[in-house]
Scaffold this motif. Structure first.
Motif, PDB file in Angstrom:
ATOM      1  N   GLU A  34       0.728  -1.136  -0.074  1.00 38.96           N
ATOM      2  CA  GLU A  34      -0.109  -0.024  -0.186  1.00 38.96           C
ATOM      3  C   GLU A  34       0.845   1.333   0.229  1.00 38.96           C
ATOM      4  O   GLU A  34       0.254   2.210  -0.582  1.00 38.96           O
ATOM      5  N   LEU A  35       1.980   1.121   0.749  1.00 35.73           N
ATOM      6  CA  LEU A  35       2.775   2.359   0.732  1.00 35.73           C
ATOM      7  C   LEU A  35       4.294   2.269   0.183  1.00 35.73           C
ATOM      8  O   LEU A  35       4.926   3.408   0.223  1.00 35.73           O
ATOM      9  N   ASN A  36       4.435   1.349  -0.212  1.00 41.01           N
ATOM     10  CA  ASN A  36       5.673   1.000  -1.153  1.00 41.01           C
ATOM     11  C   ASN A  36       6.876   1.156  -0.060  1.00 41.01           C
ATOM     12  O   ASN A  36       7.985   1.803  -0.341  1.00 41.01           O
ATOM     13  N   TRP A  37       6.663   0.496   1.192  1.00 42.75           N
ATOM     14  CA  TRP A  37       7.662   0.759   2.304  1.00 42.75           C
ATOM     15  C   TRP A  37       8.515  -0.616   2.341  1.00 42.75           C
ATOM     16  O   TRP A  37       8.010  -1.526   1.973  1.00 42.75           O
ATOM     17  N   LYS A  38       9.721  -0.489   2.845  1.00 46.89           N
ATOM     18  CA  LYS A  38      10.597  -1.495   3.341  1.00 46.89           C
ATOM     19  C   LYS A  38      10.281  -1.908   4.465  1.00 46.89           C
ATOM     20  O   LYS A  38       9.686  -0.961   5.285  1.00 46.89           O
ATOM     21  N   LYS A  39      10.618  -3.173   4.917  1.00 47.67           N
ATOM     22  CA  LYS A  39      10.264  -3.518   6.455  1.00 47.67           C
ATOM     23  C   LYS A  39      10.903  -2.543   7.532  1.00 47.67           C
ATOM     24  O   LYS A  39      10.198  -2.167   8.426  1.00 47.67           O
ATOM     25  N   PRO A  40      12.140  -1.996   7.394  1.00 46.70           N
ATOM     26  CA  PRO A  40      12.659  -1.272   8.373  1.00 46.70           C
ATOM     27  C   PRO A  40      12.058   0.017   8.463  1.00 46.70           C
ATOM     28  O   PRO A  40      11.561   0.620   9.648  1.00 46.70           O
ATOM     29  N   THR A  41      11.318   0.753   7.477  1.00 45.35           N
ATOM     30  CA  THR A  41      10.246   1.767   7.585  1.00 45.35           C
ATOM     31  C   THR A  41       9.218   1.587   8.533  1.00 45.35           C
ATOM     32  O   THR A  41       8.755   2.313   9.106  1.00 45.35           O
ATOM     33  N   THR A  42       8.424   0.354   8.051  1.00 45.67           N
ATOM     34  CA  THR A  42       7.318   0.060   8.766  1.00 45.67           C
ATOM     35  C   THR A  42       7.638  -0.175  10.460  1.00 45.67           C
ATOM     36  O   THR A  42       6.701   0.556  11.188  1.00 45.67           O
ATOM     37  N   TYR A  43       8.678  -0.749  10.549  1.00 47.26           N
ATOM     38  CA  TYR A  43       8.866  -0.828  12.070  1.00 47.26           C
ATOM     39  C   TYR A  43       9.279   0.454  12.770  1.00 47.26           C
ATOM     40  O   TYR A  43       9.099   0.653  14.032  1.00 47.26           O
ATOM     41  N   THR A  44      10.054   1.259  12.076  1.00 46.33           N
ATOM     42  CA  THR A  44      10.238   2.618  12.592  1.00 46.33           C
ATOM     43  C   THR A  44       9.002   3.357  12.720  1.00 46.33           C
ATOM     44  O   THR A  44       8.868   3.970  14.048  1.00 46.33           O
ATOM     45  N   VAL A  45       7.928   3.654  11.931  1.00 40.46           N
ATOM     46  CA  VAL A  45       6.922   4.020  12.113  1.00 40.46           C
ATOM     47  C   VAL A  45       5.915   3.462  13.291  1.00 40.46           C
ATOM     48  O   VAL A  45       5.555   4.163  14.111  1.00 40.46           O
TER      49      VAL A  45
END
Length: 120
Positions: A34-45
């Protein structure tokens, strides 16, 4: 709770609210899609929203600590307090000066006020 969220954090919270409870791994895949994020971005947010008291990640399952409707209600209250010195009539006057209300919207607002008066 800190309700100050950037647009990206708000989109992330909306995904959680729409899918909770959600396994953190599934959330990573959802954010990738949905957001074109990598795993580290998801966990940071996710970590930041947990620190703000909005979400929790317990045993790999992400849930909210406040409902979507409660969050947006609090956000609306904060806008009225900060921008209109707590005056709901001032907020409404500013809002309708920029946007014409339909008859249906005006009727709905009137029904809400009438219901509040009956309960109050």
């Amino acid at each position: 709770m800190d309700i100050e969220l950037g647009a990206v954090q708000e989109r992330f919270a909306d995904l959680v609210w729409a899918n909770e409870p959600i396994a953190s791994g599934d959330l990573v895949r959802l954010c990738e899609r949905e957001l074109n994020w990598k795993k580290p971005t998801t966990y940071t947010v996710l970590r930041k929203l947990c620190e703000k008291g909005l979400l929790k990640n317990e045993n790999g399952v992400v849930t909210s600590l406040i409902s979507r409707s409660d969050f947006y209600s609090e956000k609306s209250n904060q806008i009225v307090e900060e921008s209109y010195h707590g005056s709901l009539p001032s907020f409404i006057a500013a809002f309708i000066s920029r946007k014409e209300l339909s008859q249906e919207e005006a009727d709905e607002i009137r029904r809400m006020i009438d219901a509040y008066r009956k309960e109050g």
